[in-house]
Design an enzyme around this catalytic site. Structure first.
Site, PDB file in Angstrom:
ATOM      1  N   ARG A  39       0.801  -1.222   0.000  1.00 28.19           N
ATOM      2  CA  ARG A  39       0.000   0.000   0.000  1.00 28.19           C
ATOM      3  C   ARG A  39       0.840   1.282   0.000  1.00 28.19           C
ATOM      4  NH1 ARG A  39      -4.174  -0.366   4.579  1.00 28.19           N
ATOM      5  NH2 ARG A  39      -3.074  -2.213   5.291  1.00 28.19           N
ATOM      6  N   ASP A  91       7.231  -1.876  10.968  1.00 24.76           N
ATOM      7  CA  ASP A  91       6.311  -0.815  10.551  1.00 24.76           C
ATOM      8  C   ASP A  91       5.471  -0.300  11.720  1.00 24.76           C
ATOM      9  OD1 ASP A  91       4.533  -2.901  10.936  1.00 24.76           O
ATOM     10  OD2 ASP A  91       3.507  -2.681   9.013  1.00 24.76           O
ATOM     11  N   ASN A 116       0.989   1.711   6.996  1.00 21.72           N
ATOM     12  CA  ASN A 116       0.784   0.888   5.806  1.00 21.72           C
ATOM     13  C   ASN A 116       0.640   1.703   4.528  1.00 21.72           C
ATOM     14  OD1 ASN A 116       0.582  -1.809   7.129  1.00 21.72           O
ATOM     15  ND2 ASN A 116      -1.066  -0.772   8.205  1.00 21.72           N
ATOM     16  N   ASN A 138      36.083  38.135   8.787  1.00 27.94           N
ATOM     17  CA  ASN A 138      34.822  38.664   8.265  1.00 27.94           C
ATOM     18  C   ASN A 138      34.745  38.349   6.781  1.00 27.94           C
ATOM     19  OD1 ASN A 138      32.512  40.803   9.004  1.00 27.94           O
ATOM     20  ND2 ASN A 138      33.174  41.049   6.899  1.00 27.94           N
TER      21      ASN A 138
HETATM   22  C1  UD1 Z   1      -0.406  -7.821  11.639  1.00 28.46           C
HETATM   23  C2  UD1 Z   1      -1.067  -8.829  12.565  1.00 28.46           C
HETATM   24  C3  UD1 Z   1      -2.375  -8.241  13.103  1.00 28.46           C
HETATM   25  C4  UD1 Z   1      -2.101  -6.935  13.821  1.00 28.46           C
HETATM   26  C5  UD1 Z   1      -1.355  -5.960  12.902  1.00 28.46           C
HETATM   27  C6  UD1 Z   1      -0.883  -4.755  13.667  1.00 28.46           C
HETATM   28  C7  UD1 Z   1      -0.414 -11.074  11.800  1.00 28.46           C
HETATM   29  C8  UD1 Z   1      -0.848 -12.268  11.044  1.00 28.46           C
HETATM   30  N1  UD1 Z   1      -1.297 -10.045  11.854  1.00 28.46           N
HETATM   31  O1  UD1 Z   1      -1.232  -7.630  10.514  1.00 28.46           O
HETATM   32  O2  UD1 Z   1      -2.975  -9.133  14.018  1.00 28.46           O
HETATM   33  O3  UD1 Z   1      -3.301  -6.347  14.286  1.00 28.46           O
HETATM   34  O4  UD1 Z   1      -0.185  -6.580  12.335  1.00 28.46           O
HETATM   35  O5  UD1 Z   1      -0.288  -3.813  12.815  1.00 28.46           O
HETATM   36  O6  UD1 Z   1       0.648 -11.065  12.375  1.00 28.46           O
HETATM   37  N2  UD1 Z   1       6.341  -9.319   7.574  1.00 28.46           N
HETATM   38  C9  UD1 Z   1       7.459 -10.048   7.240  1.00 28.46           C
HETATM   39  N3  UD1 Z   1       7.315 -11.189   6.498  1.00 28.46           N
HETATM   40  C10 UD1 Z   1       6.109 -11.654   6.114  1.00 28.46           C
HETATM   41  C11 UD1 Z   1       4.955 -10.903   6.476  1.00 28.46           C
HETATM   42  C12 UD1 Z   1       5.109  -9.752   7.213  1.00 28.46           C
HETATM   43  O7  UD1 Z   1       8.578  -9.659   7.562  1.00 28.46           O
HETATM   44  O8  UD1 Z   1       6.076 -12.708   5.481  1.00 28.46           O
HETATM   45  C13 UD1 Z   1       6.520  -8.084   8.352  1.00 28.46           C
HETATM   46  C14 UD1 Z   1       6.111  -6.853   7.568  1.00 28.46           C
HETATM   47  O9  UD1 Z   1       7.213  -6.319   6.875  1.00 28.46           O
HETATM   48  C15 UD1 Z   1       5.619  -5.919   8.656  1.00 28.46           C
HETATM   49  C16 UD1 Z   1       5.120  -6.862   9.738  1.00 28.46           C
HETATM   50  O10 UD1 Z   1       5.687  -8.116   9.467  1.00 28.46           O
HETATM   51  O11 UD1 Z   1       6.671  -5.141   9.207  1.00 28.46           O
HETATM   52  C17 UD1 Z   1       3.595  -6.943   9.774  1.00 28.46           C
HETATM   53  O12 UD1 Z   1       3.112  -7.426   8.547  1.00 28.46           O
HETATM   54  P1  UD1 Z   1       1.785  -6.840   7.915  1.00 28.46           P
HETATM   55  O13 UD1 Z   1       1.571  -7.502   6.613  1.00 28.46           O
HETATM   56  O14 UD1 Z   1       1.782  -5.358   7.960  1.00 28.46           O
HETATM   57  O15 UD1 Z   1       0.677  -7.422   8.941  1.00 28.46           O
HETATM   58  P2  UD1 Z   1      -0.762  -6.862   9.180  1.00 28.46           P
HETATM   59  O16 UD1 Z   1      -1.662  -7.325   8.091  1.00 28.46           O
HETATM   60  O17 UD1 Z   1      -0.688  -5.399   9.426  1.00 28.46           O
HETATM   61 MG    MG Z   2       0.713  -3.872   9.008  1.00 31.42          MG
END
Ligand code: UD1
Ligand code: MG
Length: 448
Positions: free
Chosen positions: A15, A105, A224, A357
């Site tokens: 996003r 993040d 995000n 100066n």
């Molecule tokens: C996640 C949580 C959700 C929570 C939210 C809070 C899970 C399944 N869900 O959702 O419950 O409310 O965060 O912000 O954990 N990342 C990796 N590798 C991956 C996937 C993600 O490193 O394979 C990292 C991303 O870079 C990011 C973080 O994990 O920094 C969170 O991933 P993101 O996809 O933003 O999770 P959310 O859908 O926000």
């Molecule tokens: Mg997230």
């Protein structure tokens, strides 16, 4: 107990709509990742493991500039937060302490929140919060004081979506238990991912204690999108300005001052409106930064006055009581005590001695199109207005240059160097010229 921090930073952040990995987008002049790493230093962790994936090379370089002892591991495919956590296993082999998983993040966790997580005696501890708008966050399903399970928004029923207590993403457990439970994850969910959020339920099935500690929404808001990035920056600025003022810095119009994560300003410094602090700025006590100045990578000593409308670039070192005035740019240059560069000048790759100066419009011509060269100016020198100092060149102590000079060779101490066309005066010539020109104009207007 010793602590390891696992920072998940492998996602692209779709996003954000960007080629830059999400965690490298800056807030207050520093990548989001640095904010997350800085927050974790509250617990003085023994290990910091950053899980990189999308843009791993850039993420690694950035992590290393913040903490050269950090360990970066690769998650080749982004198969979910549980899968990402598993990538840290090798780096924490033999580590028996508390592992705290945080997201790159979610960069604003406070020291108090980290301490509360470390103080929890449960087997697994999850950081929850109650946002004004729970939106698409995962929901925490409680059973008394035990966290029964976390349900992702996409997998939740209407009743579960009505729960106000949300998952921040932060989870803590002893490292061996964490990785043991991670091994049990599967991908039976709406997104077909290995969810870290399935851990509490797995722990409860083994009758382990799963607790929730909570923190304020402002600490856990995830970033995000670009709009959320801008909101996060705005929130950071409000807090950083407040903390500077508490430390005794005067901000005349705080809402107009932009700060960086690493900005340091001493007590009784005065910051006028619309000043931008890029990364790497230190301002000592009692200095004044006047309106509309832009500073980065520089040091301003006690009693110095900068601006209005000044630009200090990386490597600008101002000693005590220096004056840098309007439309002056200083880069990679040391300006010694009491020296003045008050108007419309460029001082780059240079040193200016004590109490010298520098006249209006002076330029250190530091670049020949291929290489940069230095200009050295001694103490108590006087550089006449509009002098071009063609580097490499040095001006001795107490030397002078005449206004409008182009200085191409060294000037010794105490000497006056003048290099400009001699003045020629033609008596009465101006009057004659005016007559000729006015006659020409009159003829033209008759003709038209
Ligand atoms: C996640 C949580 C959700 C929570 C939210 C809070 C899970 C399944 N869900 O959702 O419950 O409310 O965060 O912000 O954990 N990342 C990796 N590798 C991956 C996937 C993600 O490193 O394979 C990292 C991303 O870079 C990011 C973080 O994990 O920094 C969170 O991933 P993101 O996809 O933003 O999770 P959310 O859908 O926000
Ligand atoms: Mg997230």
């Amino acid at each position: 107990m010793s602590v390891a921090l696992i920072i998940l930073a492998a996602g692209q952040g779709t996003r954000m709509n960007s080629d830059l990995p999400k965690v490298l987008h800056p807030i207050a002049g520093a990548p989001m990742l640095h904010h997350a790493m800085a927050a974790g230093t509250a617990l003085d962790p023994d290990h910091v493991v950053v899980v990189a994936g999308f843009g791993a090379e850039q993420v690694t370089a950035s992590a290393m500039t913040f903490d050269p002892t950090a360990c970066v591991v690769l998650q080749k495919e982004q198969l979910g937060t549980g899968h990402a956590t598993a990538a840290a296993r090798g780096a924490l082999k033999g580590f028996d302490g508390l592992a705290i998983v945080v997201f790159g993040d979610t960069p604003f966790l406070s020291a108090e929140t980290f301490e509360a997580l470390a103080a929890s005696t449960a087997d697994v501890t999850v950081l929850g919060f109650e946002p004004a708008d729970p939106a698409r966050y995962g929901r925490l399903v409680m059973d008394g004081d035990q966290l029964e399970r976390i349900v992702e928004f996409k997998d939740a029923t209407e009743a579960e979506r009505a729960i106000g207590l949300c998952n921040s993403g932060v989870l803590a457990a002893r490292a061996p238990l964490l990785f043991e439970l991670i091994d049990l994850l599967d991908t039976n969910n709406a997104q077909g991912e290995y969810y870290l959020t399935d851990l509490p339920h797995l722990a409860r099935a083994r009758d382990l204690n799963v607790a929730v500690v909570t923190c304020d929404e402002s600490e856990t808001l995830g970033i995000n999108s670009r709009a959320e990035l801008a909101d996060a920056d705005a929130r950071f600025q409000i807090a950083a300005r407040r903390s500077l003022m508490e430390d005794g810095v005067t901000l005349v119009a705080p809402e107009t001052v932009y700060l960086s994560l690493d900005t340091i300003v001493g007590r009784d410094a005065l910051i006028e409106p619309n000043v931008v602090f890029g990364p790497g700025v230190t301002v000592e006590s009692g200095a004044t930064i006047r309106a509309f100045s832009h500073l980065e990578g520089c040091h301003v000593s006690r009693g110095a006055i900068v601006g209005p409308f000044a630009r200090l670039r990386p490597g600008a070192e101002l000693a005590e009581d220096v004056r840098i005035g309007n439309f002056v740019e200083v880069k990679n240059a040391t300006i010694a005590t009491g020296a003045k560069v008050n108007h419309l000048s460029y001082i780059g790759d240079a040193s200016v001695g004590e109490k010298s100066n520098i006249g209006a419009g002076t330029v250190t011509c530091n670049y020949d199109g291929v290489m940069k060269h230095r200009t050295e100016i001694g103490a108590r020198a006087f550089i006449g207005s509009n002098t071009m100092l063609v580097a490499p060149v040095s001006i001795g102590d107490e030397a002078m240059t005449g206004s409008g000079s182009v200085i191409t060779s060294d000037v010794e101490a105490g000497a006056l160097a003048v290099s400009r066309a001699p003045q020629v005066e033609k008596p009465g010539m101006a009057r004659k010229l005016f007559e000729i020109l006015r006659a020409r104009k009159a003829k033209q207007s008759r003709g038209s």
